[in-house]
Scaffold this motif. Structure first.
Motif, PDB file in Angstrom:
ATOM      1  N   THR A  79       3.736   2.289 -17.602  1.00 32.40           N
ATOM      2  CA  THR A  79       2.756   3.062 -16.848  1.00 32.40           C
ATOM      3  C   THR A  79       2.735   2.564 -15.413  1.00 32.40           C
ATOM      4  O   THR A  79       2.950   1.371 -15.160  1.00 32.40           O
ATOM      5  CB  THR A  79       1.350   2.929 -17.463  1.00 32.40           C
ATOM      6  OG1 THR A  79       0.400   3.564 -16.591  1.00 32.40           O
ATOM      7  CG2 THR A  79       0.943   1.479 -17.640  1.00 32.40           C
ATOM      8  N   ASP A  80       2.446   3.460 -14.468  1.00 32.57           N
ATOM      9  CA  ASP A  80       2.372   3.072 -13.058  1.00 32.57           C
ATOM     10  C   ASP A  80       0.938   2.800 -12.627  1.00 32.57           C
ATOM     11  O   ASP A  80       0.621   2.845 -11.433  1.00 32.57           O
ATOM     12  CB  ASP A  80       3.006   4.139 -12.162  1.00 32.57           C
ATOM     13  CG  ASP A  80       2.285   5.486 -12.236  1.00 32.57           C
ATOM     14  OD1 ASP A  80       1.361   5.626 -13.064  1.00 32.57           O
ATOM     15  OD2 ASP A  80       2.654   6.403 -11.477  1.00 32.57           O
ATOM     16  N   VAL A  81       0.069   2.463 -13.562  1.00 29.73           N
ATOM     17  CA  VAL A  81      -1.346   2.256 -13.267  1.00 29.73           C
ATOM     18  C   VAL A  81      -1.555   1.193 -12.188  1.00 29.73           C
ATOM     19  O   VAL A  81      -2.505   1.291 -11.389  1.00 29.73           O
ATOM     20  CB  VAL A  81      -2.116   1.889 -14.560  1.00 29.73           C
ATOM     21  CG1 VAL A  81      -1.622   0.563 -15.140  1.00 29.73           C
ATOM     22  CG2 VAL A  81      -3.613   1.842 -14.293  1.00 29.73           C
ATOM     23  N   GLU A 116      -4.370   6.993   1.641  1.00 35.98           N
ATOM     24  CA  GLU A 116      -4.224   6.620   0.232  1.00 35.98           C
ATOM     25  C   GLU A 116      -5.590   6.551  -0.440  1.00 35.98           C
ATOM     26  O   GLU A 116      -5.768   7.040  -1.566  1.00 35.98           O
ATOM     27  CB  GLU A 116      -3.517   5.269   0.119  1.00 35.98           C
ATOM     28  CG  GLU A 116      -3.359   4.786  -1.316  1.00 35.98           C
ATOM     29  CD  GLU A 116      -2.721   3.419  -1.400  1.00 35.98           C
ATOM     30  OE1 GLU A 116      -2.443   2.959  -2.530  1.00 35.98           O
ATOM     31  OE2 GLU A 116      -2.506   2.787  -0.347  1.00 35.98           O
ATOM     32  N   TRP A 117      -6.569   5.977   0.235  1.00 35.91           N
ATOM     33  CA  TRP A 117      -7.915   5.895  -0.348  1.00 35.91           C
ATOM     34  C   TRP A 117      -8.498   7.288  -0.540  1.00 35.91           C
ATOM     35  O   TRP A 117      -9.152   7.563  -1.542  1.00 35.91           O
ATOM     36  CB  TRP A 117      -8.816   5.057   0.552  1.00 35.91           C
ATOM     37  CG  TRP A 117      -8.455   3.609   0.561  1.00 35.91           C
ATOM     38  CD1 TRP A 117      -7.818   2.911  -0.424  1.00 35.91           C
ATOM     39  CD2 TRP A 117      -8.716   2.672   1.609  1.00 35.91           C
ATOM     40  NE1 TRP A 117      -7.662   1.594  -0.060  1.00 35.91           N
ATOM     41  CE2 TRP A 117      -8.199   1.418   1.182  1.00 35.91           C
ATOM     42  CE3 TRP A 117      -9.316   2.760   2.860  1.00 35.91           C
ATOM     43  CZ2 TRP A 117      -8.293   0.276   1.977  1.00 35.91           C
ATOM     44  CZ3 TRP A 117      -9.404   1.617   3.649  1.00 35.91           C
ATOM     45  CH2 TRP A 117      -8.901   0.398   3.207  1.00 35.91           C
ATOM     46  N   LYS A 118      -8.275   8.160   0.427  1.00 39.50           N
ATOM     47  CA  LYS A 118      -8.771   9.530   0.323  1.00 39.50           C
ATOM     48  C   LYS A 118      -8.149  10.234  -0.880  1.00 39.50           C
ATOM     49  O   LYS A 118      -8.845  10.887  -1.669  1.00 39.50           O
ATOM     50  CB  LYS A 118      -8.456  10.302   1.599  1.00 39.50           C
ATOM     51  CG  LYS A 118      -8.851  11.779   1.574  1.00 39.50           C
ATOM     52  CD  LYS A 118      -8.552  12.425   2.924  1.00 39.50           C
ATOM     53  CE  LYS A 118      -8.868  13.917   2.921  1.00 39.50           C
ATOM     54  NZ  LYS A 118      -7.884  14.675   2.107  1.00 39.50           N
ATOM     55  N   VAL A 119      -6.826  10.085  -1.033  1.00 40.76           N
ATOM     56  CA  VAL A 119      -6.133  10.687  -2.170  1.00 40.76           C
ATOM     57  C   VAL A 119      -6.673  10.110  -3.481  1.00 40.76           C
ATOM     58  O   VAL A 119      -6.887  10.834  -4.460  1.00 40.76           O
ATOM     59  CB  VAL A 119      -4.612  10.464  -2.058  1.00 40.76           C
ATOM     60  CG1 VAL A 119      -3.911  10.802  -3.378  1.00 40.76           C
ATOM     61  CG2 VAL A 119      -4.039  11.302  -0.919  1.00 40.76           C
ATOM     62  N   GLY A 120      -6.895   8.805  -3.505  1.00 46.18           N
ATOM     63  CA  GLY A 120      -7.438   8.177  -4.700  1.00 46.18           C
ATOM     64  C   GLY A 120      -8.789   8.744  -5.076  1.00 46.18           C
ATOM     65  O   GLY A 120      -9.049   9.061  -6.242  1.00 46.18           O
ATOM     66  N   ILE A 121      -9.670   8.883  -4.095  1.00 45.37           N
ATOM     67  CA  ILE A 121     -11.010   9.427  -4.336  1.00 45.37           C
ATOM     68  C   ILE A 121     -10.916  10.840  -4.912  1.00 45.37           C
ATOM     69  O   ILE A 121     -11.645  11.203  -5.842  1.00 45.37           O
ATOM     70  CB  ILE A 121     -11.811   9.442  -3.027  1.00 45.37           C
ATOM     71  CG1 ILE A 121     -12.156   8.010  -2.608  1.00 45.37           C
ATOM     72  CG2 ILE A 121     -13.075  10.281  -3.171  1.00 45.37           C
ATOM     73  CD1 ILE A 121     -12.688   7.909  -1.190  1.00 45.37           C
ATOM     74  N   SER A 177      -9.555  10.729  -8.791  1.00 41.91           N
ATOM     75  CA  SER A 177     -10.148   9.768  -9.731  1.00 41.91           C
ATOM     76  C   SER A 177      -9.381   8.454  -9.778  1.00 41.91           C
ATOM     77  O   SER A 177      -9.296   7.811 -10.832  1.00 41.91           O
ATOM     78  CB  SER A 177     -10.227  10.385 -11.138  1.00 41.91           C
ATOM     79  OG  SER A 177     -10.966  11.592 -11.115  1.00 41.91           O
ATOM     80  N   ASN A 178      -8.784   8.072  -8.643  1.00 44.67           N
ATOM     81  CA  ASN A 178      -8.023   6.827  -8.541  1.00 44.67           C
ATOM     82  C   ASN A 178      -7.000   6.685  -9.666  1.00 44.67           C
ATOM     83  O   ASN A 178      -6.837   5.620 -10.260  1.00 44.67           O
ATOM     84  CB  ASN A 178      -8.967   5.620  -8.546  1.00 44.67           C
ATOM     85  CG  ASN A 178      -9.860   5.586  -7.322  1.00 44.67           C
ATOM     86  OD1 ASN A 178     -11.059   5.793  -7.408  1.00 44.67           O
ATOM     87  ND2 ASN A 178      -9.279   5.343  -6.157  1.00 44.67           N
ATOM     88  N   SER A 179      -6.301   7.782  -9.957  1.00 52.62           N
ATOM     89  CA  SER A 179      -5.344   7.772 -11.071  1.00 52.62           C
ATOM     90  C   SER A 179      -3.964   8.256 -10.657  1.00 52.62           C
ATOM     91  O   SER A 179      -3.182   8.698 -11.504  1.00 52.62           O
ATOM     92  CB  SER A 179      -5.872   8.638 -12.223  1.00 52.62           C
ATOM     93  OG  SER A 179      -6.028   9.981 -11.802  1.00 52.62           O
ATOM     94  N   VAL A 180      -3.646   8.172  -9.342  1.00 53.88           N
ATOM     95  CA  VAL A 180      -2.322   8.581  -8.860  1.00 53.88           C
ATOM     96  C   VAL A 180      -1.805   7.547  -7.878  1.00 53.88           C
ATOM     97  O   VAL A 180      -2.561   6.762  -7.299  1.00 53.88           O
ATOM     98  CB  VAL A 180      -2.357   9.976  -8.186  1.00 53.88           C
ATOM     99  CG1 VAL A 180      -2.768  11.048  -9.171  1.00 53.88           C
ATOM    100  CG2 VAL A 180      -3.280   9.960  -6.967  1.00 53.88           C
ATOM    101  N   SER A 181      -0.506   7.580  -7.678  1.00 52.96           N
ATOM    102  CA  SER A 181       0.154   6.701  -6.715  1.00 52.96           C
ATOM    103  C   SER A 181       0.781   7.548  -5.620  1.00 52.96           C
ATOM    104  O   SER A 181       1.376   8.590  -5.897  1.00 52.96           O
ATOM    105  CB  SER A 181       1.240   5.873  -7.413  1.00 52.96           C
ATOM    106  OG  SER A 181       2.094   5.247  -6.459  1.00 52.96           O
ATOM    107  N   LYS A 228       5.575   7.934   0.120  1.00 54.87           N
ATOM    108  CA  LYS A 228       6.569   9.000  -0.042  1.00 54.87           C
ATOM    109  C   LYS A 228       6.075  10.195  -0.858  1.00 54.87           C
ATOM    110  O   LYS A 228       6.656  11.283  -0.774  1.00 54.87           O
ATOM    111  CB  LYS A 228       7.844   8.440  -0.664  1.00 54.87           C
ATOM    112  CG  LYS A 228       7.672   7.831  -2.058  1.00 54.87           C
ATOM    113  CD  LYS A 228       8.989   7.223  -2.520  1.00 54.87           C
ATOM    114  CE  LYS A 228       8.857   6.570  -3.891  1.00 54.87           C
ATOM    115  NZ  LYS A 228      10.143   5.963  -4.327  1.00 54.87           N
ATOM    116  N   TYR A 229       4.996  10.033  -1.638  1.00 58.98           N
ATOM    117  CA  TYR A 229       4.468  11.161  -2.403  1.00 58.98           C
ATOM    118  C   TYR A 229       3.239  11.797  -1.749  1.00 58.98           C
ATOM    119  O   TYR A 229       2.606  12.674  -2.339  1.00 58.98           O
ATOM    120  CB  TYR A 229       4.085  10.709  -3.819  1.00 58.98           C
ATOM    121  CG  TYR A 229       5.205  10.086  -4.614  1.00 58.98           C
ATOM    122  CD1 TYR A 229       6.512  10.563  -4.522  1.00 58.98           C
ATOM    123  CD2 TYR A 229       4.966   9.004  -5.462  1.00 58.98           C
ATOM    124  CE1 TYR A 229       7.548   9.983  -5.246  1.00 58.98           C
ATOM    125  CE2 TYR A 229       5.988   8.422  -6.197  1.00 58.98           C
ATOM    126  CZ  TYR A 229       7.277   8.906  -6.081  1.00 58.98           C
ATOM    127  OH  TYR A 229       8.286   8.324  -6.809  1.00 58.98           O
TER     128      TYR A 229
END
Length: 290
Positions: A137-139, A194-199, A202-206, A212-213
């Protein structure tokens, strides 16, 4: 180009026939269920071995993996300080386009290795001595919620270093300005995004190495705003890129602060922004800033 199965078979066949190799691990994007698959993916291989020195002293054994375009052995390079402790790595790009990043790890570090990365898959364990691992997992790489202090530090670093960019531009030191814009300011912007994307997820993506993503998670407008922060080789365009970066950092920081209940220093923002605009308008012959 050799197929993925052919490459893995080659790696395992060598390990099977060399008594010094006791186990084989696979890491990286090839074990990550969320990573896009393509022909440029490396094979991040680990050999857990006995008698490390015998491998390192005679490196002809790696020829079995194929003809190479180029190879790097970071632990042998004067330019870079060794980062792997007692480990040794071979980064190999082959003439068929495949790449293997092969790391030798002393068998005594087997337990440590198995705990280091949740994207580890064991391909071979001759002695059945390795612990059982959970599915990869990439958690560990997911965007995580920052503390209020970390958020504040990121903002402060961004605004502080932006003054270095302005100083470099006024002095006509374009490489200095580029260095601070791209190597210090940009990581702060990417961290905030990155923090914005996480929010928002649900802080479940990289967002991946070097962000790069990011395009996958940003709106089209935000993505183009990010691209506009990259400058060409002129002083005026670096000023333009700096302003674009400031605007995106400001809007993103306010969203993050609002969603997390943190304080965004508008005073710091306004004071520095005013200073930057003042420096931009300074005469090239000025002898005083104010």
């Amino acid at each position: 180009m050799r197929t993925s199965n052919e490459m893995i078979e080659l790696v395992l066949n060598y390990a099977k026939n060399d008594e010094r190799v006791r186990a084989v691990g696979l890491n990286g994007s090839r074990t990550n269920p969320n990573a896009p698959k393509d022909m440029f993916q490396d094979f991040d291989i680990v050999y857990l071995v006995t008698d490390m020195n015998s491998f390192v002293e005679d490196q002809h054994w790696i020829d079995v993996f194929g003809e190479r375009i180029i190879m790097q052995t970071p632990e042998n390079m004067s330019m870079f300080a060794p980062e792997l402790g007692g480990r040794f790595s071979y980064l190999m790009l082959f003439t068929d386009g495949n790449r293997i990043d092969l790391t030798l790890v002393p068998i005594e570090e087997k337990d440590k290795y198995c705990k280091e990365d949740k994207l580890t898959v064991i391909l071979m364990d001759k002695d059945n001595c390795l612990p059982e691992l959970q599915p990869p997992t990439d958690v560990d790489y997911w965007a995580k919620r920052p503390s209020a202090e970390f958020f504040s530090d990121c903002c402060n670093e961004f605004w502080w270093v932006s003054t270095y960019v302005a100083k470099g531009l006024w002095r006509r030191e374009i490489l200095y300005a580029h260095e601070h814009l791209n190597n210090i300011l940009r990581p702060m912007l990417l961290k905030m995004l990155e923090w914005k994307v996480g929010i928002e997820n649900s802080n479940s993506v990289s967002i991946g190495k070097c962000g790069k993503y990011l395009e996958k998670y940003l709106s089209e407008k935000c993505w183009h705003e990010l691209l506009s922060t990259y400058a060409s080789g002129s002083y005026e365009d670096i000023w333009r890129a700096l302003i674009a970066m400031i605007n995106l950092f400001r809007s993103t920081s306010k969203i993050v602060a609002d969603r997390l209940g943190y304080e965004y220093s508008r005073e710091e923002d306004e004071r520095v922004t005013t200073y930057l605009e003042h420096v931009r308008q300074l005469s090239p012959n000025a002898t005083e800033i104010y």
